[in-house]
Write a protein that holds these residues in place. Structure first.
Motif, PDB file in Angstrom:
ATOM      1  N   ARG A 399       0.806  -1.227   0.000  1.00 26.59           N
ATOM      2  CA  ARG A 399       0.000   0.000   0.000  1.00 26.59           C
ATOM      3  C   ARG A 399       0.834   1.270   0.000  1.00 26.59           C
ATOM      4  O   ARG A 399       0.396   2.315  -0.480  1.00 26.59           O
ATOM      5  N   ASP A 486      -2.283  -6.835   2.104  1.00 20.53           N
ATOM      6  CA  ASP A 486      -2.145  -6.380   0.716  1.00 20.53           C
ATOM      7  C   ASP A 486      -1.971  -7.568  -0.223  1.00 20.53           C
ATOM      8  O   ASP A 486      -2.506  -7.575  -1.346  1.00 20.53           O
ATOM      9  N   ARG A 489      -5.434  -9.199  -0.641  1.00 21.12           N
ATOM     10  CA  ARG A 489      -6.308  -8.435  -1.539  1.00 21.12           C
ATOM     11  C   ARG A 489      -5.834  -8.553  -2.982  1.00 21.12           C
ATOM     12  O   ARG A 489      -6.655  -8.599  -3.911  1.00 21.12           O
ATOM     13  N   TRP A 490      -4.514  -8.612  -3.197  1.00 19.38           N
ATOM     14  CA  TRP A 490      -3.997  -8.824  -4.553  1.00 19.38           C
ATOM     15  C   TRP A 490      -4.451 -10.190  -5.068  1.00 19.38           C
ATOM     16  O   TRP A 490      -4.821 -10.325  -6.241  1.00 19.38           O
ATOM     17  N   VAL A 492      -7.132 -11.792  -4.363  1.00 19.79           N
ATOM     18  CA  VAL A 492      -8.541 -11.705  -4.739  1.00 19.79           C
ATOM     19  C   VAL A 492      -8.684 -11.032  -6.103  1.00 19.79           C
ATOM     20  O   VAL A 492      -9.437 -11.491  -6.976  1.00 19.79           O
ATOM     21  N   PRO A 499     -12.920 -13.773  -1.982  1.00 17.30           N
ATOM     22  CA  PRO A 499     -12.798 -12.836  -0.858  1.00 17.30           C
ATOM     23  C   PRO A 499     -13.527 -13.287   0.403  1.00 17.30           C
ATOM     24  O   PRO A 499     -13.237 -12.812   1.499  1.00 17.30           O
ATOM     25  N   HIS A 521      -7.004  -6.863  10.790  1.00 20.31           N
ATOM     26  CA  HIS A 521      -7.859  -6.915   9.588  1.00 20.31           C
ATOM     27  C   HIS A 521      -8.956  -7.965   9.792  1.00 20.31           C
ATOM     28  O   HIS A 521      -9.021  -8.965   9.056  1.00 20.31           O
ATOM     29  N   LEU A 524     -11.191  -9.330   6.835  1.00 22.70           N
ATOM     30  CA  LEU A 524     -10.554  -9.884   5.641  1.00 22.70           C
ATOM     31  C   LEU A 524     -10.486 -11.402   5.671  1.00 22.70           C
ATOM     32  O   LEU A 524     -10.600 -12.058   4.636  1.00 22.70           O
TER      33      LEU A 524
END
Length: 652
Positions: A399, A486, A489-490, A492, A499, A521, A524
C-alpha cells in the motif's frame, strides 16, 4: 539393510496422504568420498530408523551399512578422507526436546568397523555397540569444519556459557577422528568469539565476536602477528559480512549495493577493510546467497552458485560447464546441482541432486570414464510430480508502494471458473527468507486439498535487499501485517481467490502474524491457524529460564528489530495479541509444543485463557514432548489432520 535404495513408483492415490509430504524422507542426504569411488547416504535401514549406507560405485550392487541405531536416526554426516566418516545422531521422538540439540559426534570406517564416540550425546542409549574413546568430549561441543585432503581430523568448537547460561564463546579444537585426541586451535582467540572461518587445513583465519550489541570481526594472518580487528559494527548495521574463505588468504564478503542495497559478493581488501570494487557477483533484486565452488579445499575456483528466485550455477570451468549441459539435457526442467570429486579430470565423478517445484528431489551419479549414469533414489517416492502444483514468483506493490515479493501455488484440481478458497501462508523468523523455487511440502499439501496458497515475503524478510529488511524494523505487528493483507487483496483481484474464503496460517512468527492479522484486519479473513506463536512480544523479550532467547538478543537485536518495551510501550500494547484478544473473532486453531524453549508454552496458555475470557474458545492442542516445531511423525500427522479438518470446515 542391504537392499537397494528405495525407488518405488509414485503412488496413484489422490490426494496423497499427509506422510507423503511430511514423513521421513527416503534419502535425507548423499555425499561422495574424496576419491569419488564411494557414495554415502542416509536412508531407512530397519526399525523405522535412518541409517548411514555406503555404495561402492565400482561394484554398485554392494551396499554396506556403515552405521545404524535401533533408538536414534543418523543425522548429518561428512567424509573424512576416503575411508572414514563422521556423523551425528537425532532422536525426534524423545520426550525431552533438549536432547535434540546435543547430537554428539561419531566416527566410523565406511565398512561399519571401528565406530567411535568422539563427542557425547545426552542420551546414553544412542551409543549402544559403540567404542567410546576415553578422550570423548562433553555434549557441549559442535562440529565446525571438516578439512579436506585426507587430514584425519575435524574441527569442533567447545561452547562456553556466561553466568546467565547464554553462549559466550566457542573455542575451536582439532579432533583426531580415530583416537579422539583434541588439540586447542584458539590461538589466543578474541573474547566472545562464537563463529569461525578456517583455512584449507582447518587453521582458524577469521573469528566473529558478538557482545554488547556489536559485531567485531578479527583476522589471523599466516604470520605470527595474532588476531587483527578488521571490522567493528553495531548489530544489524554491518557494512559487510564474511561469506567464504578461498585458499589461505582470500576473504569474500557480501555488502549492499544500489538503491535497494542488494547484497553483492566481493573480495575484501584485508589492508583497508573494504570490499574490492567492482563486485564479483551481483544478483539484482535479490541478495547474493551462495558460494564460490572450488575443486577442493584451497583449490581453484570452478564456478559460483547462488539463489535468486531459484538456485543457479555458473561454471567458469569448461569441463564442468560441459557436464552441467549434459546433465541438464538428461534431466530437463529441473535444478540439477553438481557436486564433483576429481573435478575436471578424466575420471571425475559427479553426484547430482535434481529437483523442481513439483519434484521433491532425486539423486543420480554420473561418471565419464568408465561411463556411469545411475539413479540412487528419490527423496519422496510417494509423490507423483505429474499431480503436483506449479509454483510461481511475483512482485507486487504494498500500500505504501514498497516492493512485496510473493509466491503462488495454485490448487492441483481447481473448480473451473469459480473463485478459490485461499490460504495466506506466513513464514517464520521473520528475519529470514521464506521460499525459493523448489518443492514446498506445506504449500503442496494445501494445494492438493484444493486451496490457493499465497506466501508473501513481507518487509523484514531477508534475501531481497537490505532496504526490504530495514523496512520491517519496528513493524513487527503493524506494517508487516499490512503486507499480508495487501497480498491477500492482490490474490482476490489477480489470482482468483474468493474474498469470502480467506484463511491465514503460519508458525512461530508466522503464528504471531496470524493472530495480529485477525486483530488488525478482522473482516478480511474467515479463520486462522497459528502454531508455536508468540502471543505477547513484551513477555517474549523478558528474561526467562524456560526460554532460549539470549540476553544479547533481548538487550540489543530485538530492540532494534521490534522495539523497546519501555520507550515503545504504547506500540507494544497495540501489537500484543493477548491484550487484543477480545478483537479476535474468527475461528482459530492454536497448536503449541509443551517443551518449546523459543516460544514457551506460557505464551499459548495466556492467549487461550484471554480468548476464553472474551467468550471465544479456540481449537487448542499441545504436543507435550515437542519443542519449537514438531519432530515426532505421529505429532506431525495429528497436526496436519487437524489443519485439514479445520480448513475444510471453515472454507468449504
Amino acid at each position: 539393510m542391504h537392499a537397494a535404495p528405495a525407488d518405488a513408483p509414485a503412488a496413484a492415490a489422490w490426494p496423497p496422504p499427509i506422510r507423503a509430504y511430511f514423513g521421513p524422507a527416503q534419502i535425507e542426504k548423499a555425499s561422495l568420498s574424496q576419491s569419488g569411488r564411494w557414495l554415502a547416504y542416509t536412508a531407512p535401514a530397519g526399525q523405522g530408523r535412518n541409517g548411514l549406507l555406503v555404495i561402492d560405485l565400482d561394484a554398485p550392487q554392494q551396499i554396506t551399512a556403515a552405521a545404524h541405531f535401533a533408538d536414534a536416526d543418523i543425522g548429518s554426516f561428512h567424509w573424512v578422507g576416503d575411508d572414514r566418516l563422521v556423523f551425528s545422531v537425532a532422536e525426534p521422538r524423545t520426550a525431552d526436546a533438549d536432547l535434540r540439540f546435543y547430537p554428539g559426534l561419531f566416527s566410523v570406517r565406511r565398512d561399519g568397523r571401528e565406530r567411535r564416540e568422539l563427542v557425547s550425546t545426552q542420551a546414553e542409549t544412542f551409543v549402544t555397540g559403540t567404542l567410546s574413546s576415553s578422550r570423548k568430549l562433553s555434549p557441549l561441543h559442535m562440529l565446525l569444519d571438516v578439512p579436506g585432503q585426507g587430514s584425519g581430523h575435524v574441527v569442533v568448537g567447545a561452547m562456553h556459557e556466561d553466568a546467565l547460561g547464554d553462549l559466550d564463546r566457542v573455542s575451536p579444537l582439532r579432533l583426531d577422528v580415530v583416537t579422539g585426541e583434541a588439540e586447542s586451535l584458539a590461538l589466543g582467540a578474541p573474547e566472545h568469539a562464537q563463529s569461525w572461518l578456517f583455512g584449507p587445513r582447518g587453521t582458524p583465519r577469521l573469528a566473529l565476536a558478538f557482545h554488547g550489541g556489536r559485531t567485531r570481526i578479527y583476522w589471523h594472518a599466516a604470520d605470527p602477528d595474532g588476531w587483527r580487528l578488521i571490522g567493528d559494527f553495531e548489530n544489524e548495521h554491518e557494512r559487510w559480512w564474511p561469506q567464504q574463505l578461498v585458499g589461505a588468504d582470500e576473504l569474500y564478503v557480501t555488502h549492499g549495493e544500489g538503491a535497494a542495497q542488494d547484497a553483492v559478493l566481493a573480495r575484501l581488501d584485508l589492508d583497508t577493510g573494504r570490499p574490492v570494487e567492482p563486485a564479483l557477483v551481483s544478483t539484482p533484486g535479490f541478495d547474493f546467497d551462495g558460494r564460490l565452488l572450488t575443486a577442493y579445499d584451497g583449490g581453484p575456483v570452478l564456478g559460483v552458485r547462488t539463489t535468486t528466485d531459484a538456485e543457479t550455477t555458473v561454471w567458469f570451468s569448461p569441463a564442468m560447464k560441459a557436464v552441467q549441459t549434459e546433465i541438464d539435457r538428461r534431466l530437463p526442467g529441473r535444478i540439477n546441482r553438481l557436486s564433483c570429486r576429481r573435478c575436471g579430470e578424466p575420471g571425475m565423478t559427479v553426484l547430482v541432486k535434481s529437483w523442481s517445484d513439483i519434484e521433491p528431489g532425486e539423486y543420480w551419479v554420473w561418471r565419464g570414464a568408465p561411463a556411469l549414469w545411475r539413479r540412487v533414489g528419490r527423496v519422496r517416492p510417494a509423490i507423483d510430480p505429474r499431480r503436483m502444483a506449479k509454483l510461481d514468483f511475483r512482485r507486487i506493490q504494498a500500500r505504501d508502494g514498497a516492493d512485496l515479493p510473493l509466491w503462488i501455488t495454485r490448487p492441483t484440481d481447481p473448480a473451473a471458473g469459480h473463485p478459490l478458497p485461499a490460504v495466506i501462508l506466513v513464514h517464520g523468523g521473520p528475519w529470514v527468507r521464506g521460499s525459493s523455487w523448489a518443492f514446498e511440502p506445506e504449500a503442496q499439501f494445501l494445494a492438493s486439498r484444493g486451496y490457493l496458497v499465497i506466501e508473501p515475503e513481507v518487509r523484514g524478510s531477508t534475501g531481497y535487499g537490505y532496504a526490504h529488511f530495514r523496512a520491517g524494523w519496528k513493524q513487527y505487528g503493524e506494517g508487516m501485517i499490512d503486507d499480508l493483507a495487501d497480498a491477500a487483496r492482490w490474490a482476490v483481484a489477480h489470482a482468483g481467490a474468493d474474498p469470502k474464503r480467506l484463511c491465514v496460517m503460519g508458525a512461530s512468527y508466522g503464528g504471531y502474524a496470524v493472530l495480529m492479522s485477525l486483530v488488525r484486519h478482522p473482516h478480511l479473513y474467515r479463520c486462522g491457524v497459528a502454531a508455536a506463536a508468540v502471543t505477547d512480544p513484551r513477555l517474549w523479550m523478558k528474561w526467562s529460564a524456560s526460554s532460549d532467547v539470549s540476553q544479547e538478543a533481548r538487550r540489543y537485536d530485538l530492540r532494534t528489530l521490534i522495539g523497546d518495551p519501555a520507550t515503545d510501550a504504547a506500540m507494544f500494547d497495540r501489537i500484543s495479541p493477548v491484550l487484543q484478544a477480545a478483537r479476535i473473532q474468527a475461528p482459530l486453531l492454536l497448536a503449541f509444543g509443551g517443551a518449546d524453549r523459543r516460544v514457551p508454552i506460557e505464551q499459548g496458555t495466556r492467549l487461550r485463557d484471554a480468548l476464553q475470557a472474551a467468550g471465544h474458545d479456540p481449537q487448542w492442542v499441545v504436543y507435550p514432548g515437542e519443542g519449537h516445531g514438531w519432530s515426532d511423525p505421529d505429532d506431525v500427522d495429528d497436526y496436519y489432520r487437524r489443519v485439514e479438518a479445520f480448513l475444510a470446515s471453515e472454507l468449504r
